[in-house]
Enzyme design. Structure first.
Site, mmCIF file in Angstrom:
data_model
loop_
_atom_site.group_PDB
_atom_site.id
_atom_site.type_symbol
_atom_site.label_atom_id
_atom_site.label_comp_id
_atom_site.label_asym_id
_atom_site.label_seq_id
_atom_site.Cartn_x
_atom_site.Cartn_y
_atom_site.Cartn_z
ATOM 1 N N HIS B 79 0.843 -1.599 -0.113
ATOM 2 C CA HIS B 79 0.868 0.054 -0.140
ATOM 3 C C HIS B 79 0.532 1.490 -0.234
ATOM 4 O O HIS B 79 0.274 2.310 -0.071
ATOM 5 C CB HIS B 79 -1.295 -0.057 1.000
ATOM 6 C CG HIS B 79 -1.840 -0.803 1.124
ATOM 7 N ND1 HIS B 79 -3.057 -1.386 2.152
ATOM 8 C CD2 HIS B 79 -2.159 -1.629 0.393
ATOM 9 C CE1 HIS B 79 -3.239 -2.279 1.497
ATOM 10 N NE2 HIS B 79 -3.915 -2.254 0.838
ATOM 11 N N ILE B 86 0.624 6.666 0.063
ATOM 12 C CA ILE B 86 0.183 6.131 0.937
ATOM 13 C C ILE B 86 -1.417 5.721 0.659
ATOM 14 O O ILE B 86 -1.318 7.149 0.401
ATOM 15 C CB ILE B 86 0.515 6.242 2.288
ATOM 16 C CG1 ILE B 86 1.962 6.548 2.953
ATOM 17 C CG2 ILE B 86 0.224 5.377 3.256
ATOM 18 C CD1 ILE B 86 2.356 7.115 3.943
ATOM 19 N N CYS B 87 -1.755 4.775 0.350
ATOM 20 C CA CYS B 87 -3.167 4.038 0.147
ATOM 21 C C CYS B 87 -4.116 3.750 1.270
ATOM 22 O O CYS B 87 -3.585 2.424 2.232
ATOM 23 C CB CYS B 87 -3.074 3.583 -0.701
ATOM 24 S SG CYS B 87 -4.821 2.920 -0.886
ATOM 25 N N LEU B 88 -4.377 4.394 2.220
ATOM 26 C CA LEU B 88 -4.604 4.884 3.146
ATOM 27 C C LEU B 88 -6.388 5.193 4.149
ATOM 28 O O LEU B 88 -6.228 6.409 3.293
ATOM 29 C CB LEU B 88 -3.494 4.431 4.787
ATOM 30 C CG LEU B 88 -4.303 4.478 6.464
ATOM 31 C CD1 LEU B 88 -4.217 2.782 6.711
ATOM 32 C CD2 LEU B 88 -2.989 4.804 7.535
#
Lengths: 256, 150
Positions: B79, B86-88
């Site tokens: 991620h 960041i993929c959050l």
């Protein structure tokens, strides 16, 4: 076929959001409800007819920006407006006590410094209503000030979420299968721009209102054989002191 | 003092007084941009590896999330993109104004701790190529959160 570029989709969504922001104030000025009926003239004659019918009882409307926060913003705007217009000391005292009670609860649940700006935004309004320094015009300006307005919406969301969490047995029925109440609150209530639905309306009204101070929602939808439907919160016997208009996916404030 | 500054001062005070393990505050002279180091937890793929994060707070913080990116080397994670993005979910649509810098840091450490295999997201090269053209903020990206378990 060319793959769709996700960046492009996002750009378009951003443009739609920006357009709503530039065209619609957070809270609009009071206008004639009949204006809204005209918007449905070409597209939805049933809605047009029903709004005309509703305008006989509620000729005026105040529009909220369609940003997913309309219910929460409309609820608090209408509540504060009621306190200003009624000039009723007992009602004001009742709400001051309510909000003081919830301040302690919210600080305990989320942390004192985190809740400070949100609770302060409510207390500041109540204080200026008490000191009579806030009139309708200033309330409108205040609700169109980005940070204050959004802080009040955030407060409404934390209060709704806290009330649902503390009354899980009442609300677990509404929570989708496979999701805990806490997950539901974190995903559907606390993030800004998530739309409110029946459980959120029921929760916020139950937390703040009672028999003598209720909220009425005049609901217009596409159902046959119905004109408009009146729903009263927190329960059917409450005496409504302010009114919201519901059209699918959106809330505005109504006036007699 | 603006509401944002007041809130950031309180967060900084709280985080400085009681800094959780694996977190080190590096630089906060400019209240609107913080540099923080995080270290991978013991017995995880990132044990003893230290990375630097940059937090930027725009005028709508805390009503909108901060912009958070890894600087220099970013951890190799499904991620986390090689440009530091960041993929959050909590940095995007699941952000709530009750979340803090500390809760973001703890989520990132937990996200790294539960990782089973060090690898980049499948679209890393195309994403980073697009980003190199106009260096957009990760807040401008439409993220799809299909898997919160990794």
């Amino acid at each position: 076929m060319e793959p769709v570029n996700p960046m492009l989709i996002f750009k378009q969504m951003d443009e739609i959001k920006d357009e709503i922001k530039s065209k619609q104030p957070l809270v609009g000025s009071i206008e004639n409800l009949i204006n809204i009926s005209q918007e449905y003239k070409e597209t939805n004659p049933i809605f047009e007819k029903r709004i005309i019918e509703l305008s006989k009882e509620f000729p005026k409307v105040q529009r909220m920006r369609a940003d997913g926060n309309c219910f929460y913003r409309g609820f608090f705007y209408a509540l504060f407006l009621f306190l200003i217009q009624s000039n009723d000391k007992d009602s004001l005292t009742y709400f001051q006590k309510k909000f003081a009670f919830f301040r302690t609860k919210l600080e305990k649940r989320y942390g004192e410094f985190i809740m400070e700006m949100f609770c302060d935004s409510i207390d500041d309004v109540l204080l200026s209503i008490e000191q009579k320094t806030l009139d309708e015009e200033k309330l409108l300006d205040l609700f169109n000030e980005q940070m204050t307005s959004e802080s009040i919406v955030a407060y409404a969301r934390f209060l709704t979420s806290t009330y649902i969490s503390e009354n899980q047995s009442t609300f677990s029925f509404y929570v989708p299968m496979g999701m805990t109440v806490s997950e539901y609150c974190k995903q559907n209530i606390e993030p800004m721009e998530q739309e409110a639905d029946h459980p959120e309306i029921f929760s916020l009204s139950s937390a703040l209102l009672d028999e003598s101070t209720g909220l009425a929602i005049q609901k217009i939808d596409g159902k046959v054989n119905e004109n408009y439907q009146t729903l009263i919160f927190p329960n059917q016997d409450s005496n409504p002191k302010f009114n919201l208009l519901y059209r699918p996916g959106h809330y505005d404030i109504l006036f007699k | 003092m603006s509401l944002r500054e007041k809130r950031l001062m309180s967060e900084l005070k709280s985080l400085t007084q009681k800094t959780p393990d694996l977190i080190k505050i590096v630089k906060t002279e400019n209240l609107m941009t913080w540099l923080i180091e995080i270290t991978g937890a013991e017995k995880t793929l990132y044990e003893d590896e230290t990375y630097t994060l940059q937090f930027r707070f725009d005028t709508e913080y805390p009503l909108k999330p901060p912009e958070v990116v890894f600087l220099q080397e970013s951890p190799v994670h499904p991620h986390i993109y090689s440009n530091g993005h960041i993929c959050l979910d909590i940095l995007d649509e699941s952000w709530t104004p009750a979340l803090t810098v500390e809760s973001v840091l703890l989520s990132l450490i937990s996200m790294m701790s539960s990782c089973k295999k060090k690898e980049r997201p499948p679209d890393d090269s195309s994403y980073v190529r697009a980003w190199k053209k106009n260096k957009f903020s990760p807040k401008k990206t439409k993220w799809f959160f299909h898997d919160n378990k990794v």
